[in-house]
Design a protein around this motif. Structure first.
Motif, mmCIF file in Angstrom:
data_model
loop_
_atom_site.group_PDB
_atom_site.id
_atom_site.type_symbol
_atom_site.label_atom_id
_atom_site.label_comp_id
_atom_site.label_asym_id
_atom_site.label_seq_id
_atom_site.Cartn_x
_atom_site.Cartn_y
_atom_site.Cartn_z
ATOM 1 N N THR A 80 55.811 20.043 52.989
ATOM 2 C CA THR A 80 56.969 19.162 53.198
ATOM 3 C C THR A 80 57.943 19.198 52.014
ATOM 4 O OG1 THR A 80 55.609 17.708 54.569
ATOM 5 C CG2 THR A 80 57.701 16.828 53.786
ATOM 6 N N PRO A 81 57.495 18.929 50.768
ATOM 7 C CA PRO A 81 58.455 18.999 49.663
ATOM 8 C C PRO A 81 58.956 20.410 49.394
ATOM 9 C CG PRO A 81 56.231 18.629 48.824
ATOM 10 C CD PRO A 81 56.168 18.492 50.310
ATOM 11 N N ALA A 82 58.139 21.428 49.727
ATOM 12 C CA ALA A 82 58.596 22.806 49.521
ATOM 13 C C ALA A 82 59.761 23.125 50.445
ATOM 14 C CB ALA A 82 57.446 23.775 49.757
ATOM 15 N N ILE A 83 59.671 22.705 51.718
ATOM 16 C CA ILE A 83 60.787 22.912 52.644
ATOM 17 C C ILE A 83 62.013 22.143 52.169
ATOM 18 C CG2 ILE A 83 61.601 22.462 54.993
ATOM 19 C CD1 ILE A 83 58.786 22.954 55.995
ATOM 20 N N ASP A 84 61.785 20.915 51.720
ATOM 21 C CA ASP A 84 62.882 20.084 51.201
ATOM 22 C C ASP A 84 63.607 20.808 50.078
ATOM 23 O OD1 ASP A 84 64.563 18.027 50.489
ATOM 24 O OD2 ASP A 84 63.008 16.810 49.549
ATOM 25 N N GLU A 85 62.853 21.397 49.151
ATOM 26 C CA GLU A 85 63.450 22.055 47.998
ATOM 27 C C GLU A 85 64.077 23.398 48.342
ATOM 28 O OE1 GLU A 85 60.125 22.045 45.416
ATOM 29 O OE2 GLU A 85 60.264 19.900 45.023
ATOM 30 N N LEU A 86 63.663 23.991 49.470
ATOM 31 C CA LEU A 86 64.307 25.231 49.900
ATOM 32 C C LEU A 86 65.742 24.984 50.356
ATOM 33 C CD1 LEU A 86 61.497 27.082 51.871
ATOM 34 C CD2 LEU A 86 62.558 27.819 49.740
ATOM 35 N N GLY A 87 66.038 23.741 50.742
ATOM 36 C CA GLY A 87 67.408 23.406 51.111
ATOM 37 C C GLY A 87 67.701 23.606 52.581
ATOM 38 N N LYS A 88 68.986 23.670 52.910
ATOM 39 C CA LYS A 88 69.402 23.686 54.307
ATOM 40 C C LYS A 88 69.002 24.957 55.045
ATOM 41 C CE LYS A 88 73.254 20.476 53.802
ATOM 42 N NZ LYS A 88 74.693 20.220 54.014
ATOM 43 N N GLY A 89 68.626 25.990 54.327
ATOM 44 C CA GLY A 89 68.188 27.211 54.995
ATOM 45 C C GLY A 89 66.714 27.231 55.323
ATOM 46 N N ALA A 90 66.028 26.081 55.178
ATOM 47 C CA ALA A 90 64.575 26.046 55.359
ATOM 48 C C ALA A 90 64.157 26.465 56.760
ATOM 49 C CB ALA A 90 64.041 24.646 55.052
ATOM 50 N N VAL A 122 59.623 16.842 59.151
ATOM 51 C CA VAL A 122 60.080 15.980 58.063
ATOM 52 C C VAL A 122 60.768 16.801 56.983
ATOM 53 C CG1 VAL A 122 59.360 14.365 56.263
ATOM 54 C CG2 VAL A 122 58.304 14.261 58.520
ATOM 55 N N GLY A 123 60.186 17.949 56.633
ATOM 56 C CA GLY A 123 60.780 18.777 55.587
ATOM 57 C C GLY A 123 62.184 19.236 55.937
ATOM 58 N N ILE A 124 62.355 19.727 57.169
ATOM 59 C CA ILE A 124 63.679 20.193 57.586
ATOM 60 C C ILE A 124 64.653 19.017 57.675
ATOM 61 C CG2 ILE A 124 64.975 21.235 59.489
ATOM 62 C CD1 ILE A 124 62.531 23.000 60.018
ATOM 63 N N ALA A 125 64.163 17.856 58.166
ATOM 64 C CA ALA A 125 65.031 16.677 58.252
ATOM 65 C C ALA A 125 65.521 16.255 56.865
ATOM 66 C CB ALA A 125 64.286 15.523 58.921
ATOM 67 N N PHE A 171 57.552 12.193 48.809
ATOM 68 C CA PHE A 171 56.842 13.442 49.086
ATOM 69 C C PHE A 171 56.637 14.265 47.817
ATOM 70 C CE2 PHE A 171 58.076 12.413 53.438
ATOM 71 C CZ PHE A 171 56.889 12.693 54.104
ATOM 72 N N ALA A 172 57.550 14.164 46.868
ATOM 73 C CA ALA A 172 57.335 14.831 45.584
ATOM 74 C C ALA A 172 56.136 14.230 44.863
ATOM 75 C CB ALA A 172 58.589 14.720 44.720
ATOM 76 N N ASP A 173 56.010 12.898 44.902
ATOM 77 C CA ASP A 173 54.865 12.233 44.275
ATOM 78 C C ASP A 173 53.573 12.541 45.021
ATOM 79 O OD1 ASP A 173 56.530 11.130 42.387
ATOM 80 O OD2 ASP A 173 56.705 9.175 43.378
#
Length: 408
Positions: free
Chosen positions: A59-69, A143-146, A159-161
């Motif tokens: 989840t946080p990895a997708i979040d950090e990948l940004g809008k191209g996840a 959740v990650g993509i959202a 999610f980072a924590d």
């Protein structure tokens, strides 16, 4: 338990395998049962933590990948499926050349049930997961993509924590106890005589399938090296701890912490590794596809069954899809594939049982190829995503998950 030196993890795994095989031949049953009791508890804990691990890392990895996840999710899944299908085709071609010459006339009907002879634990403690692996994957993706689509600082931080919580569990519990878990697995199988029984009956199958998995690892990293302009053998060397750990655990999911550290050592950025490695442990089972295809065709040759090309090709295509749903636990791939063996290839219940017995006894060969191949996919995705080296991202793994220093 004292923390294992991180640079000795590969050595600890090799020692655990060797001691398990050596001591399993003569230790009294009560000692074996003691270790198997621990393995049951640890295995149940892994089953509980794996869905949380997937959510906490992906989840946080997708979040950090940004809008191209979303795009990178599709790219990774496409590469994983293509890899599994190519692996099955390679196994099919090799099997049709080798098995008719080596296996015709072998009697395999008297091999034991896969569970026979194995020692049972003194007691078990059920630890049902909060949700299943596929549920965790879907939740992490949604959740990650959202999170890449709107600004929610509090949710990002949650999610980072949570990832830090999962990293602590990985580094303080799972990684230190893995060698003991591996020791118990090999001791139990050696005590039951299961490993040697299967290897004797399927010696050529085991040998050729093992060589196929090694050759396919080299092919995967040759492709990854060509795309990234990196030495493929240096990349493979970085992944050796993951390969050895998977040989012992027979579980892609249980090996995730080591695979993650090895991929980062190979130069993959932390956020891409945290996204691709847990995902690959669930959807990329090229080594298992090689094994299932090779062993299925071997049994068909031994039983004198018809081998129609169209049915085998369809079986491989469906197997690649079925592997996405296979849990990353010991024997998960063959259990998932059992229905396809019956419906696509016409296996009888007895033949399915034989397939499960032979597969589980040497499950680790395919699993080791699976997790090592995940590293190659991570290297490719990292290059395609254009991410820098992991130490430039401002992210920090626990000390136990930091990549080992390269002596070269």
């Amino acid at each position: 338990m004292a923390r294992l030196p991180k640079f000795n993890l590969l050595v600890w795994v090799v020692i655990a395998i060797a001691l398990g095989i050596a001591l399993g031949s003569f230790l009294p049953e009560v000692v074996v049962r003691l270790f198997i009791t621990f393995n049951g508890l640890f295995g149940n804990f892994l089953g509980f933590i794996i869905p949380l691990l997937i959510v906490g890392l992906i989840t946080p990895a997708i979040d950090e990948l940004g809008k191209g996840a979303g795009k990178w999710l599709a790219v990774t899944a496409g590469i994983a499926y293509t890899s599994s299908v190519i692996a099955g085709l390679l196994s099919w071609g090799t099997s049709m050349i080798a098995w008719p010459r080596l296996l015709t006339g072998n009697d395999v009907s008297e091999l034991a049930d896969p569970e026979s002879g194995l020692v049972t634990p003194f007691f078990t403690v059920d630890m049902p997961p909060m949700f299943q692996v596929m549920t965790a994957l879907v939740f992490a993706f949604v959740v990650g993509i959202a999170l890449t689509r709107f600004d929610a600082p509090a949710l990002h931080q949650v999610f980072a924590d949570f990832r830090e919580v999962i990293n602590i569990v990985i580094s303080k519990v799972i990684v230190p106890l893995l060698p003991l878990y591996i020791f118990g697995i090999f001791m139990n199988m050696t005590f039951a005589g299961q490993i040697w029984q299967v290897i004797q009956a399927f010696f050529w199958v085991v040998l050729i399938v093992f060589l196929l998995t090694v050759a396919y690892i080299v092919i995967q990293y040759a492709v990854a090296g060509a795309i990234t302009k990196k030495n493929p053998f240096r990349l493979i060397r970085a992944m050796l701890p993951a390969y050895a750990t998977a040989l012992g655990t027979s579980s892609s999911a249980a090996t995730i912490p080591v695979t993650l550290r090895s991929a980062i050592k190979a130069g993959v950025s932390e956020n891409v590794a945290s996204f691709v490695i847990p995902l690959g442990a669930t959807i990329h089972l090229a080594g298992s596809t090689i094994k299932i295809t090779g062993f299925a065709l071997a049994i068909m040759v031994m039983f004198g069954m018809e081998i129609p090309p169209a049915a085998i090709f369809g079986f491989i295509l469906l197997l690649g899809i079925a592997m996405v749903a296979a849990p990353g636990v010991p024997g998960g791939a063959i259990v998932t594939a059992a229905a396809l063996l019956e419906t696509q290839l016409g296996f009888s219940p007895e033949q399915v049982g034989l397939m499960i017995a032979t597969y589980i006894a040497i499950d680790s060969i395919g699993t080791a190829a699976n997790v090592t191949g995940d590293g190659a996919i991570a290297v490719i995705v990292d290059k395609l995503a254009g991410h820098p080296g992991h130490r430039d991202l401002g992210l920090h793994l626990p000390e136990e998950l930091e990549p080992e220093p390269d002596p070269a």
